[in-house]
Motif scaffolding. Structure first.
Motif, mmCIF file in Angstrom:
data_model
loop_
_atom_site.group_PDB
_atom_site.id
_atom_site.type_symbol
_atom_site.label_atom_id
_atom_site.label_comp_id
_atom_site.label_asym_id
_atom_site.label_seq_id
_atom_site.Cartn_x
_atom_site.Cartn_y
_atom_site.Cartn_z
ATOM 1 N N UNK A 96 -0.677 48.998 31.889
ATOM 2 C CA UNK A 96 -0.616 50.586 31.645
ATOM 3 C C UNK A 96 0.782 50.811 31.386
ATOM 4 N N UNK A 97 1.587 50.090 31.792
ATOM 5 C CA UNK A 97 3.194 49.849 31.021
ATOM 6 C C UNK A 97 3.778 49.686 29.613
ATOM 7 N N UNK A 98 2.808 49.245 29.168
ATOM 8 C CA UNK A 98 2.612 49.327 27.187
ATOM 9 C C UNK A 98 2.218 50.491 26.742
ATOM 10 N N UNK A 99 0.775 50.919 27.476
ATOM 11 C CA UNK A 99 0.014 51.992 27.141
ATOM 12 C C UNK A 99 0.517 53.236 27.350
ATOM 13 N N UNK A 100 0.327 53.747 28.315
ATOM 14 C CA UNK A 100 0.469 55.433 29.187
ATOM 15 C C UNK A 100 1.688 56.017 28.276
ATOM 16 N N UNK A 101 1.587 56.535 27.993
ATOM 17 C CA UNK A 101 2.579 57.582 27.212
ATOM 18 C C UNK A 101 2.141 58.822 27.428
ATOM 19 N N UNK A 102 2.965 59.945 26.667
ATOM 20 C CA UNK A 102 2.428 61.262 27.422
ATOM 21 C C UNK A 102 1.568 61.679 25.829
ATOM 22 N N UNK A 134 5.285 61.521 31.350
ATOM 23 C CA UNK A 134 5.609 60.362 31.570
ATOM 24 C C UNK A 134 6.888 59.731 32.303
ATOM 25 N N UNK A 135 6.909 59.478 33.142
ATOM 26 C CA UNK A 135 7.911 58.774 33.841
ATOM 27 C C UNK A 135 7.767 57.529 34.313
ATOM 28 N N UNK A 136 8.981 56.839 35.274
ATOM 29 C CA UNK A 136 8.775 55.299 36.051
ATOM 30 C C UNK A 136 8.760 56.369 37.266
ATOM 31 N N UNK A 193 -3.781 46.088 36.796
ATOM 32 C CA UNK A 193 -3.423 44.621 36.025
ATOM 33 C C UNK A 193 -3.429 45.315 34.206
ATOM 34 N N UNK A 194 -4.801 46.083 34.463
ATOM 35 C CA UNK A 194 -5.680 46.287 32.701
ATOM 36 C C UNK A 194 -6.068 47.091 33.276
ATOM 37 N N UNK A 195 -5.628 48.179 31.787
ATOM 38 C CA UNK A 195 -6.124 50.085 31.575
ATOM 39 C C UNK A 195 -6.858 49.664 30.608
ATOM 40 N N UNK A 196 -8.393 50.585 30.960
ATOM 41 C CA UNK A 196 -9.006 50.767 29.778
ATOM 42 C C UNK A 196 -9.362 52.417 30.016
ATOM 43 N N UNK A 197 -8.702 52.783 28.619
ATOM 44 C CA UNK A 197 -8.511 54.428 28.031
ATOM 45 C C UNK A 197 -9.710 54.884 27.608
ATOM 46 N N UNK A 198 -10.941 55.970 27.822
ATOM 47 C CA UNK A 198 -12.181 55.730 27.513
ATOM 48 C C UNK A 198 -12.045 57.147 27.206
ATOM 49 N N UNK A 199 -12.909 57.439 25.994
ATOM 50 C CA UNK A 199 -13.055 58.681 25.669
ATOM 51 C C UNK A 199 -14.570 59.526 24.543
ATOM 52 N N UNK A 200 -15.461 60.403 24.951
ATOM 53 C CA UNK A 200 -16.612 59.879 24.073
ATOM 54 C C UNK A 200 -17.226 59.157 23.724
ATOM 55 N N UNK A 201 -17.000 58.452 25.092
ATOM 56 C CA UNK A 201 -18.190 56.985 24.817
ATOM 57 C C UNK A 201 -17.058 55.545 23.938
ATOM 58 N N UNK A 202 -15.898 55.855 23.806
ATOM 59 C CA UNK A 202 -15.076 54.591 22.888
ATOM 60 C C UNK A 202 -14.039 54.904 23.734
ATOM 61 N N UNK A 203 -13.205 53.147 23.374
ATOM 62 C CA UNK A 203 -12.130 53.363 24.274
ATOM 63 C C UNK A 203 -11.260 53.788 23.057
ATOM 64 N N UNK A 204 -10.281 54.204 24.017
ATOM 65 C CA UNK A 204 -8.822 54.846 22.595
ATOM 66 C C UNK A 204 -8.017 53.558 22.981
ATOM 67 N N UNK A 205 -7.720 53.184 23.937
ATOM 68 C CA UNK A 205 -6.431 52.666 24.257
ATOM 69 C C UNK A 205 -6.796 50.869 25.568
ATOM 70 N N UNK A 206 -6.103 50.343 24.943
ATOM 71 C CA UNK A 206 -6.346 49.576 26.521
ATOM 72 C C UNK A 206 -5.539 48.279 27.037
ATOM 73 N N UNK A 207 -4.985 47.755 28.063
ATOM 74 C CA UNK A 207 -3.721 46.696 28.086
ATOM 75 C C UNK A 207 -2.912 47.623 29.582
#
Length: 268
Positions: free
Chosen positions: A226-232, A245-247, A210-224
């Motif tokens: 999945x349907x709102x933040x995940x794209x290519x 990224x498709x449905x 219901x809530x996604x946290x995307x991390x890289x190198x010890x920091x949060x790149x994006x969160x929210x």
């Protein structure tokens, strides 16, 4: 977000002199299934260990119910927050039933010994994870997938409102991965648990979180959501992976399709 039960502010986490997470702030939505994703060694498991009080912050703080988690008594924390760590180790010769029963330890005390509630909690945890028939077997005789489900049962027996899981689908085949993730979704939907899980499979994360946290190198790149933040663009920024990224045809959630190699496209 300030009312969420589990939060971190200005968090710095390190092993010896190596800082893995620095100046990270996050709030875990109450009643949600939060999934942390990112490439290997990006700090996902370190963040989970910090949230669970397994790793003391060098700076900043983790707040549980508005108070610093490091200042709270261990049993009080253990009644509110459970952790399924990565690759846990069981004591030699312990049976499945006895291991799952250890999840009830935070509820024991000088004036409260084993009770009918404890018996019920263990039985429900075994049933929920499909391990009831294994109760009398030694844990060290089980397959990796069976062990993982037994450890999950122990975490469920703890009956905490917040449950943190570090790669809970490790060692499981695809069918059992889906079973475990379906179980986590049911815990959230039917029992109101707040769940945080580290997953490697981005498509599973998009389907169940219901809530996604995307991390890289010890920091949060994006969160929210999945349907709102995940794209290519996000997938390439976090994982270095070109994709489309498709449905998802089953759920409508984002489905990541990696770009084919040039040679593979020519053969097609």
């Amino acid at each position: 977000m300030s009312g969420d039960r589990l939060r971190a502010a200005g968090l710095r986490l390190a092993y010896d002199g190596r800082v893995v997470v620095d100046d990270l702030s996050v709030s875990i939505p109450d009643g949600g299934l939060t999934v942390v994703v990112g490439p290997n060694a990006c700090g996902k498991s370190t963040l989970l260990r910090g949230l669970a009080r397994m790793l003391r912050p060098r700076a900043g703080a983790v707040l549980l119910d508005g108070a610093a988690i490091t200042a709270q008594p261990s049993k009080r924390v253990a009644r509110r927050l459970g952790l399924l760590p990565q690759s846990p180790v069981a004591p030699d010769a312990i049976t499945v039933g006895d291991l799952v029963a250890r999840g009830r330890y935070p509820h024991q005390g000088l004036l409260r010994q084993w009770s009918a509630d404890d018996e019920r909690a263990v039985a429900e945890a075994l049933a929920a994870t499909g391990t009831a028939e294994l109760a009398d077997r030694p844990v060290d005789e089980l397959s990796g997938g069976q062990r993982q489900r037994v450890w999950l049962a122990m975490a469920l027996a703890q009956e905490t409102p917040i449950l943190l899981l570090d790669e809970p689908t490790t060692f499981l085949d695809i069918a059992h991965q889906v079973e475990v993730l379906d179980l986590l979704a049911e815990l959230r939907e039917q029992r109101g648990h707040t769940l945080v899980a580290v997953l490697h499979d981005l498509n599973h994360a998009c389907r169940y979180a219901t809530h996604l946290i995307a991390m890289r190198d010890g920091r949060i790149v994006a969160q929210g959501p999945p349907g709102e933040i995940v794209d290519a663009a996000l997938v390439e920024a976090v994982f270095g992976l070109r994709c489309q990224v498709i449905d998802d045809p089953q759920t409508g959630t984002p489905l990541v399709v990696p770009a084919a190699r040039d040679g593979a496209r020519r053969r097609a």
